[in-house]
Scaffold this motif. Structure first.
Motif, PDB file in Angstrom:
ATOM      1  N   HIS A 143       7.290  14.010  -4.215  1.00 15.51           N
ATOM      2  CA  HIS A 143       7.419  14.969  -3.118  1.00 15.51           C
ATOM      3  C   HIS A 143       7.009  14.426  -1.757  1.00 15.51           C
ATOM      4  N   VAL A 144       7.176  13.140  -1.570  1.00 14.08           N
ATOM      5  CA  VAL A 144       6.817  12.600  -0.254  1.00 14.08           C
ATOM      6  C   VAL A 144       7.963  12.807   0.727  1.00 14.08           C
ATOM      7  N   GLU A 145       7.560  12.879   1.994  1.00 10.85           N
ATOM      8  CA  GLU A 145       8.541  13.032   3.057  1.00 10.85           C
ATOM      9  C   GLU A 145       9.351  11.750   3.187  1.00 10.85           C
ATOM     10  N   ASN A 146      10.578  11.928   3.589  1.00  3.22           N
ATOM     11  CA  ASN A 146      11.474  10.810   3.826  1.00  3.22           C
ATOM     12  C   ASN A 146      11.139  10.185   5.183  1.00  3.22           C
ATOM     13  N   TYR A 159       0.792  -1.232   0.000  1.00 11.00           N
ATOM     14  CA  TYR A 159       0.000   0.000   0.000  1.00 11.00           C
ATOM     15  C   TYR A 159       0.822   1.279   0.000  1.00 11.00           C
ATOM     16  N   CYS A 160       2.044   1.242   0.425  1.00 10.80           N
ATOM     17  CA  CYS A 160       2.768   2.479   0.704  1.00 10.80           C
ATOM     18  C   CYS A 160       4.008   2.685  -0.156  1.00 10.80           C
ATOM     19  N   ALA A 161       4.665   1.578  -0.546  1.00 11.51           N
ATOM     20  CA  ALA A 161       5.974   1.686  -1.187  1.00 11.51           C
ATOM     21  C   ALA A 161       5.916   2.439  -2.512  1.00 11.51           C
ATOM     22  N   GLY A 162       4.775   2.369  -3.208  1.00 12.74           N
ATOM     23  CA  GLY A 162       4.655   3.053  -4.504  1.00 12.74           C
ATOM     24  C   GLY A 162       4.941   4.529  -4.384  1.00 12.74           C
ATOM     25  N   CYS A 163       4.533   5.154  -3.288  1.00 13.17           N
ATOM     26  CA  CYS A 163       4.762   6.583  -3.088  1.00 13.17           C
ATOM     27  C   CYS A 163       5.956   6.857  -2.173  1.00 13.17           C
ATOM     28  N   HIS A 164       6.104   6.055  -1.136  1.00 17.41           N
ATOM     29  CA  HIS A 164       7.140   6.351  -0.139  1.00 17.41           C
ATOM     30  C   HIS A 164       8.451   5.617  -0.409  1.00 17.41           C
ATOM     31  N   GLY A 165       8.439   4.685  -1.360  1.00 12.13           N
ATOM     32  CA  GLY A 165       9.645   3.915  -1.659  1.00 12.13           C
ATOM     33  C   GLY A 165       9.741   2.707  -0.743  1.00 12.13           C
ATOM     34  N   GLY A 198      16.625  12.627  13.038  1.00  9.01           N
ATOM     35  CA  GLY A 198      16.324  13.908  13.648  1.00  9.01           C
ATOM     36  C   GLY A 198      14.914  14.360  13.333  1.00  9.01           C
ATOM     37  N   TYR A 199      14.146  13.499  12.696  1.00  6.28           N
ATOM     38  CA  TYR A 199      12.780  13.853  12.351  1.00  6.28           C
ATOM     39  C   TYR A 199      11.813  12.716  12.698  1.00  6.28           C
ATOM     40  N   VAL A 200      11.961  11.608  11.984  1.00  6.55           N
ATOM     41  CA  VAL A 200      10.986  10.515  12.138  1.00  6.55           C
ATOM     42  C   VAL A 200      10.971   9.961  13.560  1.00  6.55           C
ATOM     43  N   GLU A 243       1.426   7.781  17.874  1.00  5.11           N
ATOM     44  CA  GLU A 243       0.055   8.264  17.730  1.00  5.11           C
ATOM     45  C   GLU A 243      -0.071   9.167  16.495  1.00  5.11           C
ATOM     46  N   TYR A 244       0.962   9.982  16.247  1.00  3.15           N
ATOM     47  CA  TYR A 244       0.943  10.860  15.082  1.00  3.15           C
ATOM     48  C   TYR A 244       0.966  10.025  13.803  1.00  3.15           C
ATOM     49  N   LEU A 245       1.855   9.039  13.746  1.00  2.48           N
ATOM     50  CA  LEU A 245       1.955   8.199  12.544  1.00  2.48           C
ATOM     51  C   LEU A 245       0.640   7.445  12.323  1.00  2.48           C
ATOM     52  N   TYR A 304      -2.738  14.168  -1.008  1.00  2.00           N
ATOM     53  CA  TYR A 304      -2.243  13.035  -1.807  1.00  2.00           C
ATOM     54  C   TYR A 304      -1.887  11.857  -0.898  1.00  2.00           C
ATOM     55  N   MET A 305      -1.746  12.133   0.383  1.00  2.00           N
ATOM     56  CA  MET A 305      -1.594  11.049   1.350  1.00  2.00           C
ATOM     57  C   MET A 305      -2.995  10.570   1.692  1.00  2.00           C
ATOM     58  N   PRO A 306      -3.371   9.359   1.181  1.00  2.00           N
ATOM     59  CA  PRO A 306      -4.745   8.889   1.376  1.00  2.00           C
ATOM     60  C   PRO A 306      -5.023   8.519   2.830  1.00  2.00           C
ATOM     61  N   GLY A 325      -2.358  18.399   8.580  1.00  2.00           N
ATOM     62  CA  GLY A 325      -1.956  19.576   7.821  1.00  2.00           C
ATOM     63  C   GLY A 325      -1.019  19.267   6.670  1.00  2.00           C
ATOM     64  N   LYS A 326      -1.028  17.993   6.213  1.00  2.00           N
ATOM     65  CA  LYS A 326      -0.176  17.626   5.072  1.00  2.00           C
ATOM     66  C   LYS A 326      -1.027  17.389   3.833  1.00  2.00           C
ATOM     67  N   SER A 327      -0.363  17.049   2.753  1.00  2.71           N
ATOM     68  CA  SER A 327      -1.010  16.900   1.453  1.00  2.71           C
ATOM     69  C   SER A 327      -2.107  15.835   1.445  1.00  2.71           C
TER      70      SER A 327
HETATM   71  C1  HEC Z   1      -0.592   8.160  -3.405  1.00  2.00           C
HETATM   72  C2  HEC Z   1       0.676   8.297  -2.730  1.00  2.00           C
HETATM   73  C3  HEC Z   1       0.790   7.839  -1.282  1.00  2.00           C
HETATM   74  C4  HEC Z   1       0.520   6.592  -0.772  1.00  2.00           C
HETATM   75  C5  HEC Z   1       0.018   5.366  -1.520  1.00  2.00           C
HETATM   76  C6  HEC Z   1       0.852   6.670   0.640  1.00  2.00           C
HETATM   77  N1  HEC Z   1       1.300   7.907   0.963  1.00  2.00           N
HETATM   78 FE1  HEC Z   1       1.901   8.534   2.809  1.00  2.00          FE
HETATM   79  N2  HEC Z   1       2.125  10.425   2.109  1.00  2.00           N
HETATM   80  C7  HEC Z   1       1.953  10.802   0.775  1.00  2.00           C
HETATM   81  C8  HEC Z   1       2.082  12.240   0.678  1.00  2.00           C
HETATM   82  C9  HEC Z   1       1.985  13.062  -0.613  1.00  2.00           C
HETATM   83  C10 HEC Z   1       2.313  12.703   1.988  1.00  2.00           C
HETATM   84  C11 HEC Z   1       2.425  14.159   2.444  1.00  2.00           C
HETATM   85  C12 HEC Z   1       3.753  14.735   2.149  1.00  2.00           C
HETATM   86  C13 HEC Z   1       4.724  14.104   3.040  1.00  2.00           C
HETATM   87  O1  HEC Z   1       4.785  14.501   4.194  1.00  2.00           O
HETATM   88  O2  HEC Z   1       5.408  13.175   2.594  1.00  2.00           O
HETATM   89  C14 HEC Z   1       2.369  11.525   2.858  1.00  2.00           C
HETATM   90  C15 HEC Z   1       2.609  11.563   4.216  1.00  2.00           C
HETATM   91  C16 HEC Z   1       2.770  10.446   5.014  1.00  2.00           C
HETATM   92  C17 HEC Z   1       3.200  10.462   6.388  1.00  2.00           C
HETATM   93  C18 HEC Z   1       3.491  11.699   7.207  1.00  2.00           C
HETATM   94  C19 HEC Z   1       4.928  12.081   7.065  1.00  2.00           C
HETATM   95  C20 HEC Z   1       5.222  13.307   7.870  1.00  2.00           C
HETATM   96  O3  HEC Z   1       6.340  13.774   7.748  1.00  2.00           O
HETATM   97  O4  HEC Z   1       4.373  13.804   8.591  1.00  2.00           O
HETATM   98  C21 HEC Z   1       3.263   9.154   6.798  1.00  2.00           C
HETATM   99  C22 HEC Z   1       3.667   8.649   8.172  1.00  2.00           C
HETATM  100  C23 HEC Z   1       2.839   8.343   5.686  1.00  2.00           C
HETATM  101  N3  HEC Z   1       2.552   9.147   4.616  1.00  2.00           N
HETATM  102  C24 HEC Z   1       2.748   6.976   5.719  1.00  2.00           C
HETATM  103  C25 HEC Z   1       2.154   6.206   4.713  1.00  2.00           C
HETATM  104  C26 HEC Z   1       1.824   4.813   4.842  1.00  2.00           C
HETATM  105  C27 HEC Z   1       2.123   3.960   6.057  1.00  2.00           C
HETATM  106  C28 HEC Z   1       1.223   4.444   3.683  1.00  2.00           C
HETATM  107  C29 HEC Z   1       0.637   3.088   3.327  1.00  2.00           C
HETATM  108  C30 HEC Z   1      -0.411   2.591   4.188  1.00  2.00           C
HETATM  109  C31 HEC Z   1       1.200   5.608   2.820  1.00  2.00           C
HETATM  110  N4  HEC Z   1       1.760   6.654   3.488  1.00  2.00           N
HETATM  111  C32 HEC Z   1       0.727   5.599   1.531  1.00  2.00           C
HETATM  112  C33 HEC Z   1       1.663   9.981  -0.285  1.00  2.00           C
HETATM  113  C34 HEC Z   1       1.281   8.650  -0.182  1.00  2.00           C
END
Ligand code: HEC
Length: 115
Positions: free
Chosen positions: A55-58, A36-42, A63-65, A71-73, A89-91, A85-87
């Protein structure tokens, strides 16, 4: 007598703690993350240009994660980017992924290591 009571207390403590320790399944978290997550977050959590979403966060930035509470995650995964307060695009995954699996994914994120 005293030792016996200590041993009984130890058994009691392990009975209470064992289910908690078993509840987190980091391997399951890894499989769900890959799906579910690797496609966007690697796969490695580092995001960047090699993923579908540049443009996803690392998720491994030192010093960050490690300063972000579980609870936040959990919240951002369950309710999506705008909840913190984030994008958008994060579903929001709350309807797709069960709460305990979100915890498993967080355990996997914690294991990715910091860079
Ligand atoms: C369609 C692309 C996409 C998918 C799929 C996705 N994310 Fe994200 N995610 C983002 C974006 C865009 C953000 C907001 C920008 C950022 O902070 O990276 C984000 C933010 C986050 C953050 C907050 C990071 C921060 O610095 O506050 C976490 C944690 C996260 N995602 C975890 C996940 C997990 C776990 C999954 C799978 C269940 C997931 N994401 C799936 C795009 C995605």
């Amino acid at each position: 007598m005293r030792a016996g009571r200590l041993a009984a207390a130890a058994v009691l403590v392990s009975l209470v703690l064992a289910p908690v320790a078993r509840a987190v399944d980091v391997e399951r978290g890894a499989r769900l993350y890959a799906r579910y997550c690797a496609g966007c977050h690697g796969r490695d959590g580092q995001g960047g240009a090699h993923t579908f979403m540049p443009h996803v966060e690392n998720l491994t930035r030192r010093g960050y994660v490690e300063l972000l509470p579980d609870e936040y995650l959990m919240l951002v995964i369950r309710e999506g980017g705008p909840a913190v307060g984030k994008s958008a695009y994060m579903p929001a995954w709350g309807g797709t992924i069960a709460e305990e699996d979100i915890a498993n994914i967080v355990a996997h994120i914690r294991r990715l290591g910091l860079r």
